[in-house]
Design a protein around this motif. Structure first.
Motif, PDB file in Angstrom:
ATOM      1  N   CYS A  49      11.226 -11.531   4.108  1.00  0.00           N
ATOM      2  CA  CYS A  49      10.522 -10.965   2.953  1.00  0.00           C
ATOM      3  C   CYS A  49       9.936 -12.071   2.080  1.00  0.00           C
ATOM      4  CB  CYS A  49      11.489 -10.097   2.139  1.00  0.00           C
ATOM      5  SG  CYS A  49      10.780  -9.397   0.636  1.00  0.00           S
TER       6      CYS A  49
ATOM      7  N   GLN B 224       4.355  -7.500  -7.954  1.00  0.00           N
ATOM      8  CA  GLN B 224       4.667  -6.760  -6.736  1.00  0.00           C
ATOM      9  C   GLN B 224       6.176  -6.559  -6.677  1.00  0.00           C
ATOM     10  OE1 GLN B 224       2.669  -5.493  -4.121  1.00  0.00           O
ATOM     11  NE2 GLN B 224       4.604  -4.599  -3.392  1.00  0.00           N
TER      12      GLN B 224
ATOM     13  N   LEU C  28       5.687 -13.539   1.288  1.00  0.00           N
ATOM     14  CA  LEU C  28       5.060 -13.570  -0.034  1.00  0.00           C
ATOM     15  C   LEU C  28       4.626 -14.966  -0.452  1.00  0.00           C
ATOM     16  CD1 LEU C  28       7.489 -11.078  -1.754  1.00  0.00           C
ATOM     17  CD2 LEU C  28       5.002 -10.799  -1.679  1.00  0.00           C
TER      18      LEU C  28
ATOM     19  N   VAL D 137       9.259  -5.239  -4.537  1.00  0.00           N
ATOM     20  CA  VAL D 137       9.504  -5.026  -3.115  1.00  0.00           C
ATOM     21  C   VAL D 137      10.999  -5.147  -2.848  1.00  0.00           C
ATOM     22  CG1 VAL D 137       9.087  -7.460  -2.582  1.00  0.00           C
ATOM     23  CG2 VAL D 137       8.855  -5.755  -0.780  1.00  0.00           C
TER      24      VAL D 137
ATOM     25  N   ASP E  53       8.185  -0.204  -3.046  1.00  0.00           N
ATOM     26  CA  ASP E  53       7.192  -1.264  -2.857  1.00  0.00           C
ATOM     27  C   ASP E  53       5.893  -0.841  -3.532  1.00  0.00           C
ATOM     28  OD1 ASP E  53       9.187  -2.178  -1.194  1.00  0.00           O
ATOM     29  OD2 ASP E  53       8.153  -1.587   0.643  1.00  0.00           O
TER      30      ASP E  53
ATOM     31  N   THR F  48       3.756  -2.830   3.688  1.00  0.00           N
ATOM     32  CA  THR F  48       5.024  -3.473   4.056  1.00  0.00           C
ATOM     33  C   THR F  48       5.575  -2.914   5.357  1.00  0.00           C
ATOM     34  OG1 THR F  48       6.169  -1.892   2.607  1.00  0.00           O
ATOM     35  CG2 THR F  48       5.787  -4.095   1.724  1.00  0.00           C
TER      36      THR F  48
ATOM     37  N   VAL G  55       6.012  -8.126   3.558  1.00  0.00           N
ATOM     38  CA  VAL G  55       4.743  -7.741   2.938  1.00  0.00           C
ATOM     39  C   VAL G  55       3.577  -8.173   3.819  1.00  0.00           C
ATOM     40  CG1 VAL G  55       3.282  -7.971   0.888  1.00  0.00           C
ATOM     41  CG2 VAL G  55       5.782  -7.935   0.660  1.00  0.00           C
TER      42      VAL G  55
ATOM     43  N   TRP H 134      -2.087  -7.559   1.697  1.00  0.00           N
ATOM     44  CA  TRP H 134      -1.815  -6.486   0.742  1.00  0.00           C
ATOM     45  C   TRP H 134      -2.002  -6.909  -0.712  1.00  0.00           C
ATOM     46  CZ3 TRP H 134      -1.894  -1.823  -0.724  1.00  0.00           C
ATOM     47  CH2 TRP H 134      -1.225  -1.431  -1.894  1.00  0.00           C
TER      48      TRP H 134
ATOM     49  N   ARG I   8       3.750   1.911   3.886  1.00  0.00           N
ATOM     50  CA  ARG I   8       5.002   1.284   4.327  1.00  0.00           C
ATOM     51  C   ARG I   8       5.327   1.853   5.698  1.00  0.00           C
ATOM     52  NH1 ARG I   8      11.183   1.786   1.870  1.00  0.00           N
ATOM     53  NH2 ARG I   8      10.840  -0.070   0.608  1.00  0.00           N
TER      54      ARG I   8
END
Length: 316
Positions: free
Chosen positions: A22, A85, A26, A87, A149, A194, A93, A97, A118
């Protein structure tokens, strides 16, 4: 940070490799990473720091909720962050996005929330993962709510008062309701957002998830059911009817006459009716889920009654 700076608030507990994935997804997409940890024992906090995230470790003396964790992450964002964001730590992600959602919010000044598609990473791992993947596939366009998310306008979230800390589930729809009351909009975009790794492989996991949903429905009614939105009134009534009232009436009637038990055939009939719209598998678990939702709703009412009796406000 510039006026259009974007941050990400990731929440999690013992997510292991999923959290690493994750955070990695990002990096380079946002100006700041904030990871809020709810008592992990697997080294998640240290791993997040190594990846450059600011880590907030929640006080163990208070109950953990996703809402509380998101508020804690929001609280450490510096001035100048325009979008955040949110999440869950079990999600990856999509690389496009953040830019897609930020551009949308910039072009639509009344929009406070943008969410996309998602998907489950392993939808075929179990029937329960498939059910989750179908659940995420909501209609496009202006919406009533988002899920965990979403890219949000920081100023709008602050204006609405943030998430409601005490909610154990359903915190995003409740926040979105208050945002919409304040004149903001929530949008679902036609864009990949996501990949979620539910790891829901057992019936008990699915049952508990449905039970939490029923609790959220009932609590939503207690908070906003009297408002013009009739927040989750229909969902709560449906759960209590199919999951509690009808079974009680059928069983009680069966004590007087065994023929009354034939009324239980209304359940397979309901499955067949719903199958025309959503397929047999989803229809079957939709009907079964009403029993779990009813259990969650009744649990909420029981706790609320006990709290009121002792003069204590619980789950608020």
């Amino acid at each position: 940070m510039t006026a259009s700076a974007t941050a990400a608030v990731i929440i999690g507990r013992n997510e292991g490799a999923r959290l690493i994935r994750c955070l990695g997804s990002l990096q380079g997409c946002v100006q700041q990473l904030v990871y809020v940890d709810s008592g992990s024992t697997d080294g998640s906090a240290a791993a997040a720091r190594e990846l450059g995230a600011e880590v907030v470790e929640l006080d163990l003396s208070r109950p953990f909720t996703a809402a509380r964790a998101r508020n804690a992450g929001l609280a450490v964002l510096p001035a100048g962050v325009e979008y955040v964001q949110f999440v869950d730590g079990d999600c990856e992600v999509d690389p496009d996005w953040i830019a897609t959602a930020a551009n949308f919010l910039q072009a639509h000044p009344k929009a406070a929330v943008a969410c996309g598609r998602r998907r489950e990473r392993f939808p075929d791992a179990s029937v329960f993962n498939r059910l989750c993947d179908a659940e995420w596939d909501t209609p496009l366009g202006e919406a009533k709510a988002c899920g965990g998310d979403a890219l949000m306008r920081v100023a709008a979230v602050y204006t609405a008062g943030g998430y409601r800390d005490g909610l154990i589930a359903g915190e995003e729809p409740e926040l979105c309701l208050r945002l919409r009351r304040a004149g903001w909009q929530v949008w679902r975009l036609d864009a990949e957002m996501t990949l979620h790794d539910a790891q829901m492989l057992h019936f008990g996991q699915w049952w508990n998830r449905c039970r939490r949903a029923g609790h959220a429905f009932a609590e939503g009614v207690a908070l906003h059911g009297a408002g013009p939105e009739r927040h989750w009134v229909t969902e709560t009534r449906r759960a209590l009817l199919w999951g509690a009232l009808l079974p009680a009436v059928i069983l009680a009637g069966g004590l007087l006459s065994p023929y009354v038990l034939l009324a239980a055939l209304v359940y397979p009939a309901q499955v067949l009716r719903l199958s025309r719209r959503m397929g047999f598998e989803r229809a079957l678990f939709t009907v079964l889920g009403k029993f779990a939702e009813a259990a969650g709703a009744l649990e909420f009412y029981w706790r609320r009654w006990r709290g009121t009796a002792r003069g204590i406000l619980e789950y608020k």
